[in-house]
Write an enzyme that holds these catalytic residues in place. Structure first.
Site, PDB file in Angstrom:
ATOM      1  N   ASP A 170      77.373  41.646 -22.617  1.00  0.00           N
ATOM      2  CA  ASP A 170      76.546  42.332 -21.564  1.00  0.00           C
ATOM      3  C   ASP A 170      76.366  44.049 -22.147  1.00  0.00           C
ATOM      4  OD1 ASP A 170      73.814  42.929 -19.860  1.00  0.00           O
ATOM      5  OD2 ASP A 170      74.634  43.542 -18.414  1.00  0.00           O
TER       6      ASP A 170
ATOM      7  N   GLN B 113      70.018  36.928 -23.431  1.00  0.00           N
ATOM      8  CA  GLN B 113      69.759  37.034 -22.162  1.00  0.00           C
ATOM      9  C   GLN B 113      67.785  38.000 -22.251  1.00  0.00           C
ATOM     10  OE1 GLN B 113      70.488  41.945 -20.581  1.00  0.00           O
ATOM     11  NE2 GLN B 113      72.488  40.065 -20.604  1.00  0.00           N
TER      12      GLN B 113
ATOM     13  N   SER C 221      69.473  43.210 -16.261  1.00  0.00           N
ATOM     14  CA  SER C 221      69.529  42.556 -16.997  1.00  0.00           C
ATOM     15  C   SER C 221      68.835  41.404 -15.669  1.00  0.00           C
ATOM     16  CB  SER C 221      70.760  42.253 -17.461  1.00  0.00           C
ATOM     17  OG  SER C 221      71.975  43.140 -18.134  1.00  0.00           O
TER      18      SER C 221
END
Length: 290
Positions: A207, A281, A231
């Site tokens: 991430d 993502q 996110s």
């Protein structure tokens, strides 16, 4: 405990407070929200702690629902959805101050021999990681010294990150950039020998830079931001065993950004070019008011 890799292992070592309930620390930091990779990594630890340990995780799918508050503990509640002959499924809800901030579903697969194998190679040949400067070295070269906030962040960073392409700073460099990025990464110190720790550490790392691919054609990656980003969801598929304290190449691209959201895809390879992990993502991008 001064080594950032040791602090990461400690961060992933959850306290079990009931059969299916775990508590994770959230470090007190000068951030608006808890880092999403931390929540995802801790949730995956909670899921893995309720299995027999013989089945490695092969996929996870997660949603970031609310921003977590730094310094406040997070409780992870695990639902044992299924224990089958080949697959084990767990659903994890992360709760902070009585509110759900994150959901994750993880699937674990009993190791087996496949009938065939294939994979896509890395998109391009890249330099060896040891030949590339660290992010801190690149920023110091550009600015003469790291700003104090970046200096503190660099000291706490559990991963050594080295961009394959030089960082872009000027508007001309940014405008010429494609929505692609590649970085070499590895933990800054040993992470031990527990495979679950390495999987959760890489989940944490996944991430850190993935949405760079969305931002590259818009603004420099380092310096004042023109956009607030968050996110929204995160999915990973784990293809082969690996160690997160050994170099891995994170090849990232953004096929589309529209409607305030940007999609990013990543493929993770070891130094021999074997694909280890696939990542997808979506992030929310909103222009900051000046």
């Amino acid at each position: 405990m001064t080594n950032p890799a040791e602090r990461l292992v400690d961060l992933l070592d959850l306290e079990q407070i009931e059969v299916n309930i775990f508590r994770g620390r959230s470090p007190e930091e000068s951030l608006q929200r808890v880092f999403g990779g931390q929540v995802a990594g801790q949730a995956l630890v909670a899921a893995g702690r309720t299995t027999d340990g013989a089945r490695p995780v092969h996929s996870l799918h997660a949603y970031f629902l609310r921003p977590g508050r730094p310094g406040v503990p997070i409780v992870y509640q695990v639902e044992r959805v299924r224990d089958g002959r080949s697959f084990t499924t767990r659903r994890v809800t992360a709760v902070q101050q009585g509110r759900t901030i994150f959901n994750l579903t993880a699937s674990f697969h009993k190791p087996e021999e496949g009938a065939f194998e294939h994979q896509l190679p890395p998109a391009r040949k890249v330099p060896d990681p040891e030949s590339l400067p660290t992010v801190a070295e690149e920023v110091r070269e550009r600015l003469g010294a790291l700003p104090e906030s970046l200096e503190r962040m660099a000291r706490r960073q559990p991963f050594d990150i080295r961009y394959v392409d030089r960082l872009r700073w000027t508007p001309e460099e940014v405008e010429a950039a494609e929505p692609r990025s590649a970085v070499w990464m590895r933990a800054v110190g040993p992470l031990g020998d527990d495979p679950l720790v390495h999987t959760c550490a890489l989940t944490y790392a996944s991430d850190m830079t993935l949405l760079d691919a969305v931002r590259l054609p818009v603004e420099p990656l380092w310096g004042p931001r023109g956009f607030d980003l968050a996110s929204l969801d995160h999915a990973m598929w784990f293809h082969r065993p690996f160690r997160a304290d050994e170099w891995f190449l994170y090849d990232q691209e953004s096929p589309i950004a529209t409607g305030g959201r940007g999609l990013a895809r990543g493929r993770i390879y070891d130094v021999e070019g074997r694909m280890l992990v696939s990542v997808v993502q979506e992030g929310l991008f909103r222009r900051l008011e000046r």
